[in-house]
Design a protein around this motif. Structure first.
Motif, PDB file in Angstrom:
ATOM      1  N   GLN A 196       0.830  -1.206   0.000  1.00  0.00           N
ATOM      2  CA  GLN A 196       0.000   0.000   0.000  1.00  0.00           C
ATOM      3  C   GLN A 196       0.863   1.253   0.000  1.00  0.00           C
ATOM      4  O   GLN A 196       0.593   2.218  -0.686  1.00  0.00           O
ATOM      5  CB  GLN A 196      -0.905  -0.029   1.230  1.00  0.00           C
ATOM      6  N   TYR A 197       1.910   1.233   0.793  1.00  0.00           N
ATOM      7  CA  TYR A 197       2.786   2.405   0.897  1.00  0.00           C
ATOM      8  C   TYR A 197       4.196   2.027   0.485  1.00  0.00           C
ATOM      9  O   TYR A 197       4.629   0.905   0.718  1.00  0.00           O
ATOM     10  CB  TYR A 197       2.787   2.936   2.324  1.00  0.00           C
ATOM     11  N   PHE A 198       4.857   2.960  -0.092  1.00  0.00           N
ATOM     12  CA  PHE A 198       6.236   2.734  -0.526  1.00  0.00           C
ATOM     13  C   PHE A 198       6.943   4.077  -0.504  1.00  0.00           C
ATOM     14  O   PHE A 198       6.352   5.094  -0.119  1.00  0.00           O
ATOM     15  CB  PHE A 198       6.266   2.114  -1.919  1.00  0.00           C
ATOM     16  N   ASP A 199       8.184   4.076  -0.896  1.00  0.00           N
ATOM     17  CA  ASP A 199       8.924   5.330  -0.849  1.00  0.00           C
ATOM     18  C   ASP A 199       8.542   6.173  -2.051  1.00  0.00           C
ATOM     19  O   ASP A 199       9.082   6.029  -3.142  1.00  0.00           O
ATOM     20  CB  ASP A 199      10.423   5.057  -0.823  1.00  0.00           C
ATOM     21  N   LEU A 200       7.604   7.043  -1.815  1.00  0.00           N
ATOM     22  CA  LEU A 200       7.012   7.808  -2.907  1.00  0.00           C
ATOM     23  C   LEU A 200       7.991   8.835  -3.457  1.00  0.00           C
ATOM     24  O   LEU A 200       7.947   9.192  -4.620  1.00  0.00           O
ATOM     25  CB  LEU A 200       5.758   8.510  -2.373  1.00  0.00           C
ATOM     26  N   TRP A 201       8.860   9.300  -2.595  1.00  0.00           N
ATOM     27  CA  TRP A 201       9.721  10.421  -2.998  1.00  0.00           C
ATOM     28  C   TRP A 201      11.098   9.958  -3.460  1.00  0.00           C
ATOM     29  O   TRP A 201      12.005  10.756  -3.577  1.00  0.00           O
ATOM     30  CB  TRP A 201       9.861  11.391  -1.833  1.00  0.00           C
ATOM     31  N   GLN A 231       5.079  25.345 -12.897  1.00  0.00           N
ATOM     32  CA  GLN A 231       3.694  25.526 -12.473  1.00  0.00           C
ATOM     33  C   GLN A 231       3.572  26.822 -11.725  1.00  0.00           C
ATOM     34  O   GLN A 231       4.556  27.373 -11.244  1.00  0.00           O
ATOM     35  CB  GLN A 231       3.284  24.386 -11.545  1.00  0.00           C
ATOM     36  N   ARG A 232       2.345  27.237 -11.640  1.00  0.00           N
ATOM     37  CA  ARG A 232       2.096  28.405 -10.813  1.00  0.00           C
ATOM     38  C   ARG A 232       2.429  28.057  -9.374  1.00  0.00           C
ATOM     39  O   ARG A 232       2.125  26.958  -8.901  1.00  0.00           O
ATOM     40  CB  ARG A 232       0.631  28.782 -10.907  1.00  0.00           C
ATOM     41  N   GLU A 233       3.033  28.972  -8.722  1.00  0.00           N
ATOM     42  CA  GLU A 233       3.427  28.692  -7.351  1.00  0.00           C
ATOM     43  C   GLU A 233       2.174  28.520  -6.499  1.00  0.00           C
ATOM     44  O   GLU A 233       1.320  29.399  -6.449  1.00  0.00           O
ATOM     45  CB  GLU A 233       4.258  29.852  -6.818  1.00  0.00           C
ATOM     46  N   ARG A 234       2.108  27.375  -5.870  1.00  0.00           N
ATOM     47  CA  ARG A 234       0.958  27.120  -5.011  1.00  0.00           C
ATOM     48  C   ARG A 234       1.123  27.867  -3.703  1.00  0.00           C
ATOM     49  O   ARG A 234       2.196  27.840  -3.116  1.00  0.00           O
ATOM     50  CB  ARG A 234       0.854  25.633  -4.696  1.00  0.00           C
ATOM     51  N   LEU A 235       0.047  28.455  -3.269  1.00  0.00           N
ATOM     52  CA  LEU A 235       0.095  29.111  -1.973  1.00  0.00           C
ATOM     53  C   LEU A 235      -0.279  28.079  -0.922  1.00  0.00           C
ATOM     54  O   LEU A 235      -1.352  27.495  -0.986  1.00  0.00           O
ATOM     55  CB  LEU A 235      -0.893  30.272  -1.923  1.00  0.00           C
ATOM     56  N   ASP A 249      12.176   8.763  -6.317  1.00  0.00           N
ATOM     57  CA  ASP A 249      12.595   9.291  -7.620  1.00  0.00           C
ATOM     58  C   ASP A 249      12.472  10.802  -7.660  1.00  0.00           C
ATOM     59  O   ASP A 249      13.231  11.472  -8.336  1.00  0.00           O
ATOM     60  CB  ASP A 249      11.720   8.700  -8.728  1.00  0.00           C
ATOM     61  N   ALA A 250      11.499  11.278  -6.934  1.00  0.00           N
ATOM     62  CA  ALA A 250      11.156  12.699  -7.046  1.00  0.00           C
ATOM     63  C   ALA A 250      12.334  13.581  -6.697  1.00  0.00           C
ATOM     64  O   ALA A 250      12.589  14.588  -7.349  1.00  0.00           O
ATOM     65  CB  ALA A 250       9.990  13.024  -6.139  1.00  0.00           C
ATOM     66  N   GLU A 251      13.062  13.180  -5.655  1.00  0.00           N
ATOM     67  CA  GLU A 251      14.107  14.080  -5.206  1.00  0.00           C
ATOM     68  C   GLU A 251      15.275  14.100  -6.169  1.00  0.00           C
ATOM     69  O   GLU A 251      15.898  15.138  -6.392  1.00  0.00           O
ATOM     70  CB  GLU A 251      14.550  13.714  -3.804  1.00  0.00           C
TER      71      GLU A 251
END
Lengths: 619, 818
Positions: B341-346, B361-365, B348-350
């Motif tokens: 169900q859970y894994f290391d989501l980040w 993207q537009r900077e999210r507030l 690849d992202a980092e």
């Protein structure tokens, strides 16, 4: 003549879109749109000119960024929502026809969706996720203490409970809890996780009355996302400190209401890690077939080397573990980083590192167990408040018993009986407070919020200034107050030492004050020299004499005011002296010199300051 | 009787009408359609088994049974008659027959009685039947033996048919009564047993006290049978060998002995099997439509194609499923996902992030964080945070949306007394709503320290000397002191007031040296700035008086002054002026008394003189009268007693006039503008636009390049004449109109006097370096004058030598500030 430009083709009317227009474009119902906005974290915006954004209409409308709506339109969840809609229609049809076999088979193929992609989309880095964890934690902890409602069935509640417990285990394991506060709304906790401050509130554990004026549909949507987020965050947190995830649930303990103890937090086994590495390798291979074969192979080799050394360590730990009590999680995983002795030393260096607590049945175990363990303490509890207690009440290792009753009947002489607030105040003060004020039946000192930061001119309660003074005194004497060994059962002595420390610190303060005067006599020359040098330096810096003089005066004034504050914090507003009046007048005259714009800013700032001072004076 | 059975019977009855007539009692009574052949034997058996019960019933029924039989016969014959009847109607018909037969019953009963008595000998058959019937009655006593006999009898009897009787229906009827009772059996619709007692469902207890236990079919009472006492009952029971097969019939108050068959039924019920022993649940099927093709088919319709061609739609449907199975769309059970169900989501992202390949993207507030709790929210807050009763009440009355806090601080003292917070979920929900419904905008919050905005002004203490405190008050005037003037030597102070006097004061001591009483409002007094002379001019009503205070000055100056003032009398210029009738001015010699008090010349005008101002040389004097147009401003030459009108016409009402201190310029101030004229060239040089509504006063810096303008709308404007027509700096401090602005001649100071009763002293440094802007620093606010009729300080003058300031106010005082 140039071509006439069509109206509303650029500018604010392009940047913003109204909600109804967005609905039309996305072909969604309002409920679905809202759900999508919640999940995607899309929020309405307020254009500078609503009229311009809404093509000349001044009707009150909700605006969204057109870009955001565009982003929504490519969201795979929309298709999932539609599938679900169709599924519901089919199911209803089958039920209407009393075709239960079909209904059953439909239900078994119920379309499901996950929000994993949204988590990574909204929080591209892990730090982002941590930064936005407050609301998620509050929500999950709330639902963990709630009965199941229609929108959030039992399964969801169970998951919330598990996620909350996991998170608490991480906080305990890393000792990252910083502040706690007993509010009338619930208990606030603040932890520092990887440099991010995370604050959450947990309600007091009473049966929650589900109110009528709350739309649980909205809450459930939020909760769905937060659960996913917290799950992934927990996974990451656990794996970064080398714990296996998910921790195993001991069902017997869980049934006996062992609380936090029912989850078995264990370090990652070597096989797991290797398995992960392999799967990672496969993953890499799948992703980029040949690109970095060499590097991955190198990584793998390095990892295996590291794991080899790990294995030997693990064995040592396992041997140590068998001796150590099972509940002590800290010794489990921390061994991976440091030696066992270091670990013990680290645990003992914590606030409650050398204390063993016992909780009476009337104190909130769900909170105290968490915070005591987060600060390295060991504890037992009454069997009526849950099973799995490692200490019984008559265990002689217990040094402090936490009771919350007017009178304590039977007392063990070798332990102190304090009220629960002592724990919370000690944590906020980051030292073991004198227990004298917190003994059973004593009128407790006020419990202050640790989150308040005092700006200039703010009202400081007496208790806070007293604590600050005590803490200042304490810092100098840190080495003296070591919790005594548990072999000799004399808690009084400890108290005595604590008393002494505080007394000494107070004395020292006085001494410091008086020393100022003495110094001036003795070392007058040196001081004059110093002052002269300072003046010269100031002159170099282009500060006129009067300014310099003034600064000096102000400094002195501040000093004086500080002193007076410490002596008499809640005095009446003193009559304004002549100098003050003059100063005010000068201020006023200076303001009259300003341009209108600046004058307005200054006036507003002054009004704020006035309001603040008014609030402070009201107290 | 089942429908099939009935139809079967009907067919048979149609086919063998005669036979039915012969064997009707057996075949119609016990009707087993499936085995018509076997049934007759079985019927016989049943008849045998049931016989004694039948007999007993006959006896019990006392003849009713025979009627039943007759009914059946009638029914059957009816059936024969109505040939093709529907099944339903048949069922009905039996009911109807039952009903109709009741009518017959009574007759027949009577007939029976009659016949049994009278027609005994008519027919041997009848005799036998009659004897049988009497025997039947006897069976009550001795049933077993009789039953055996009657069975034998029944077998032996040659049964007669109705045909044998021919037309003698009466004898047939008689005969019929002799026939054995028909047992309807369990397959029969109608029950042969009818209770004797007709009370129905009424509890027999109701008859407990009466002698009868009910009524028979005729409505006659059925008397309670005699019963013995308990002992008798017991003895009976002991004697009776059949006590265990005896049941009590409560309705009839009789003991009934159960027959073997009944016991068998009970046993079967107890055993859970079908009560009827005859019923065969596993009967062979009867092929109503045989598989053999009939020669004549039942229907002539063509057989449907559907009957022998496989369905196309069924095929399609099956194939759909088959295809789905082949493609794996249909699987057994829900698909079980094996992914965690859970894994290391980040993971690849980092890495990606570090490379920097992210979609822009537009900077999210981020949503603003919730405000952390203060001490007031504590369960045990310090006492000062607890609300008073008044505050509590206020809080409760307030609208929840406008409350400063959404909770009421409360001290619970100890943790154990803290209850659950009842609005916890609502507050969380509110937060949820805020997160997705509240618009988010970046708002610029200036974290500017107001201190930073403040101008970097030098400390006033560095800019000394300046007047900072009140040192003298000159008392004496009874009206508002409109004007004051200090003489060039700085020793004497002149003041003109609404009380009609001009007073001369010794400046240092505050002594009033001299008083001139003009009996008219003194608008302005002004010393001649010339050092050589000792003259002052006073605007009194509609004239200007030139006075030489002879006591004050030395002889030399007096001489010069007198010469200057008196030289004009009789001069040509004066004559010219007199001739010029267009000018509203006349130079007069004052009266002798006036002359004695020092007045030497009086310049009379048509209107009130508002203002008088000297040229720096001391020969020229400018006056401003309240009339409109060009003649409001006049310039007078003292030495020649000559008046001039510099402006033929002037725009707007002139407020103020002033000679430039260094140049031959003249400043004329209208309501909104300050116009600077060159008197030599007779031209307009500049028009200053202070941007105010109503200018009150103007002063020129002694060096001549800077002008300050005070206005009734509280503003002070500083002009640099070299720079712009717009003010270099506007300062607004006063809360009321500014009446007078004044530069110091010697020090870099200037002051403003206002109706709010204050005088503001400024440091106004003008540098020689043209690149450096003048420095304006507010120094001091002088307070002391009282406000009368919303008028405060009316005039202020700097001392010509010392850094002192003199001011006069509407309260009639003059004050010296040092």
């Amino acid at each position: 003549m140039g071509k006439l430009k069509k109206k509303y083709t650029e500018g604010a009317s392009r940047t913003y879109t109204t909600r109804n227009r967005a609905l039309k474009k996305l072909q969604l119902s309002l409920a679905d749109f809202r759900r999508l906005c919640i999940l995607k974290g899309i929020y309405p915006v307020e254009p500078r000119s609503a009229k311009r954004a809404n093509r000349g209409s001044t009707k009150p409308t909700t605006f969204y960024y057109t870009q955001d709506v565009k982003l929504l339109s490519s969201e795979p969840l929309i298709a999932k929502f539609r599938h679900h809609k169709i599924f519901l229609r089919r199911l209803q049809h089958a039920l209407g026809k009393k075709d239960f076999t079909r209904a059953k088979s439909l239900n078994s193929h119920r379309p499901e969706y996950t929000l994993n992609h949204l988590v990574i989309e909204r929080y591209p880095s892990f730090t982002d996720a941590l930064r936005d964890l407050d609301d998620a934690l509050c929500m999950v902890f709330l639902f963990a203490s709630m009965p199941s409602v229609k929108r959030v069935p039992k399964q969801g509640i169970e998951e919330c409970k598990r996620l909350a417990a996991e998170f608490m285990h991480y906080v305990i394991f890393t000792h990252s809890l910083r502040k706690v506060f007993l509010s009338i709304k619930g208990i606030y906790y603040q932890a520092e996780i990887q440099g991010q401050t995370v604050t959450w509130i947990v309600p007091y554990q009473f049966s929650q009355r589900t109110p009528d004026d709350v739309d649980f549909k909205v809450m459930a949507t939020f909760l769905h996302f937060y659960r996913t987020l917290l799950g992934f965050v927990n996974y990451r947190l656990f794996t970064t400190v080398n714990l296996s995830y998910p921790p195993k649930l001991d069902e017997i303990l869980d049934e006996n209401a062992a609380g936090l103890g029912s989850l078995k937090v264990e370090s990652r086994r070597v096989e797991d890690i290797i398995g992960n590495v392999q799967s990672d390798g496969e993953h890499d291979a799948a992703n980029n077939a040949e690109a970095n074969k060499d590097t991955s192979a190198q990584d793998k080799a390095a990892m295996e080397r590291r794991l080899g050394s790990l294995g030997t360590k693990m064995q040592a730990i396992a041997a140590a573990d068998s001796a150590a009590p099972a509940y002590q999680v800290a010794s489990d995983g921390a061994g991976l980083h440091s030696d066992d002795e270091d670990d013990v030393a680290r645990a003992e260096s914590l606030l409650f590192g050398k204390q063993v607590f016992f909780l009476s049945r009337e104190v909130p175990r769900y909170s105290l167990e968490f915070i005591i363990r987060a600060f390295g303490g060991r504890l037992g509890w009454d069997s009526s408040s849950g099973g799995g207690s490692p200490y019984t009440e008559n265990d002689h290792a217990i040094s402090i018993q936490i009771v919350d009753r007017p009178v304590q009947g039977h007392r063990f002489l070798d332990r102190i009986y304090v009220q629960p607030q002592w724990i919370y105040d000690s944590i906020n003060a980051n030292r073991l407070l004198n227990t004298q004020d917190y003994l059973v039946g004593e009128q407790l000192p006020p419990h202050l919020s640790p989150f308040v930061e005092y700006a200039q001119g703010d009202y400081v309660p007496e208790e806070a200034s007293r604590m600050a003074a005590a803490a200042a005194g304490f810092e100098g004497e840190v080495s003296n107050l070591k919790p005594e060994d548990r072999d000799e059962p004399e808690s009084e002595q400890e108290e005595a030492t604590a008393d002494n420390v505080e007394g000494e610190s107070a004395d020292e303060d006085e001494q410091l004050d008086s020393s100022d005067d003495e110094e001036s006599d003795e070392e007058g020359d040196a001081k004059a020299e110093k002052q002269y040098q300072k003046q010269i330096a100031a002159e170099h810096a282009g500060v006129s004499f009067s300014e310099y003089h003034q600064q000096q005066q102000q400094k002195k004034k501040i000093k004086q005011s500080d002193n007076s504050k410490s002596v008499k914090p809640r005095g009446k507003a003193p009559k304004r002296s002549k100098a003050q009046i003059e100063e005010e007048e000068r201020q006023k005259m200076a303001i009259s010199m300003l341009s209108r714009k600046k004058r307005r800013v200054v006036n507003r700032a002054q009004a704020d300051a006035y309001k603040q001072s008014k609030d402070a004076n009201a107290l | 009787m089942g429908a099939a059975g009935r139809s079967n019977q009907r067919k048979r009855s149609a086919a063998h009408r005669d036979e039915v007539a012969e064997e009707f009692p057996a075949s119609s009574g016990i009707d087993v359609p499936s085995e018509p052949e076997a049934s007759s034997d079985e019927d016989d058996n049943v008849e045998e088994g049931d016989f004694d019960a039948t007999l007993r019933m006959m006896a019990d029924d006392q003849g009713f049974g025979s009627d039943e039989a007759e009914d059946f016969a009638a029914q059957d014959s009816d059936e024969d008659a109505e040939d093709e009847d529907e099944e339903k109607s048949e069922i009905h018909s039996s009911d109807i027959d039952g009903a109709s037969s009741e009518e017959d019953e009574e007759d027949e009963v009577e007939d029976e009685e009659e016949s049994s008595v009278s027609d005994d000998d008519k027919n041997p058959l009848l005799v036998r039947a009659a004897s049988r019937s009497t025997e039947g009655q006897e069976t009550v006593v001795d049933s077993d033996e009789e039953a055996e006999n009657s069975v034998l009898d029944g077998k032996d009897i040659d049964r007669l048919t109705i045909n044998d009787f021919g037309r003698d229906l009466g004898s047939w009827k008689e005969y019929r009564k002799t026939l054995p009772q028909i047992d309807a059996g369990y397959a029969s619709d109608s029950s042969t047993e009818e209770p004797v007692n007709t009370i129905g469902n009424v509890p027999i207890e109701w008859y407990a006290d009466s002698l009868h236990i009910g009524y028979d079919i005729d409505g006659k009472r059925i008397m309670r049978p005699a019963t013995g006492d308990e002992l008798d009952k017991f003895l009976d029971n002991m004697d009776n060998p059949d006590v265990f097969r005896t049941a009590r019939d409560e309705i009839n108050q009789q003991n009934v002995k159960l027959s073997e068959e009944e016991i068998d039924i009970i046993r079967r019920i107890q055993g859970g099997s079908i009560p009827d022993a005859d019923y065969n649940p596993y009967e062979d099927t009867v092929e109503w439509f045989t598989s053999q093709t009939m020669q004549t088919p039942l229907t002539a319709a063509q057989p449907s194609k559907r009957g022998f061609v496989p369905s196309k739609w069924e095929h399609n449907r099956v194939m759909k499923i088959v295809r789905a199975i082949r493609q794996g769309r249909i699987t057994r059970g829900a698909p079980v996902s094996t992914a965690p169900q859970y894994f290391d989501l980040w993971a690849d992202a980092e890495a990606e992030d570090s490379v920097g390949t992210g979609r822009r993207q537009r900077e999210r507030l981020a949503a603003p964080r919730t405000v952390l709790p203060t001490h007031a929210e504590s369960y045990h807050p310090p006492g000062e945070y607890l609300p008073t009763e008044e505050e509590k009440r206020k809080w409760l009355e307030q609208d929840p949306d406008y409350r400063k806090r959404n909770f009421l601080p409360h001290d619970f003292g100890t943790l154990r007394t803290v209850p659950g917070y009842d609005r916890f979920i609502q507050e969380r929900f509110q937060r949820c709503l805020d997160l997705y419904l509240a618009p988010r905008m970046k708002k610029k919050v200036s974290h500017l320290d107001p201190e930073e905005l403040m101008p970097k002004l030098p400390d006033p203490r560095d800019l000394r000397p300046f007047p900072s405190r009140e040192s003298l008050v000159y008392l004496g005037h009874t009206g508002r002191v409109r004007s004051i003037s200090v003489d060039p030597t700085g020793m004497w102070l002149l003041s003109g007031s609404d009380d009609g006097t001009v007073r001369l004061w010794e400046l240092i001591t505050g002594r009033c040296a001299k008083i001139w009483d003009f009996k008219d409002t003194v608008y302005r007094v002004a010393w001649c700035p010339s050092q050589d002379s000792c003259i002052f001019a006073a605007a009194v009503g509609s004239r200007v008086v030139i006075v030489i205070p002879s006591d004050l000055c030395d002889d030399n100056r007096l001489l010069v002054s007198e010469e200057l003032v008196k030289a004009g009398f009789g001069s040509a210029a004066a004559a010219e002026t007199d001739d010029d009738s267009s000018l509203p001015v006349s130079w007069d010699m004052p009266t002798s008394t006036e002359q004695a008090s020092g007045m030497h010349v009086s310049i009379a005008m048509h209107r009130t003189v508002k203002s008088v101002t000297w040229h720096r040389r001391g020969d020229y004097l400018a006056t401003l009268t309240s009339e409109e147009g060009g003649s409001s401003v006049l310039i007078h030459q003292i030495s020649k007693h000559k008046s001039q009108r510099p402006f033929r016409k002037l725009k707007g009402a002139v407020q103020h006039i002033k000679f430039h201190p260094t140049r031959p310029w003249f400043l004329v101030t209208t309501q909104r503008y300050v116009r600077i004229y060159n008197l030599m060239q007779q031209s307009l040089i500049k028009t200053l636009q202070p941007g105010v509504k109503w200018i009150s006063s103007v002063d020129v810096h002694p060096q001549g390049d800077n002008v300050i303008v005070g206005s009734y709308d509280k503003k002070l404007s500083w002009f640099d004449l070299d720079l712009s027509m717009k003010p270099y700096r506007s300062i607004r401090y006063h809360s009321q109109a500014i009446r007078q602005v004044q530069f110091s001649r010697k020090f870099p100071l200037f002051a403003t006097a206002s109706d709010d009763g204050t005088i503001q002293v400024y440091h106004g440094m003008v540098y020689q370096d043209l690149n450096q802007n003048p420095l304006v620093v507010p120094l001091k606010i002088l307070r002391g004058h009282e406000i009368r009729n919303s008028l405060g300080v009316l005039d202020c003058q700097f001392h010509p030598i010392q850094p002192w300031l003199l001011s006069s106010g509407a309260d009639g005082t003059i004050r010296l500030w040092m």
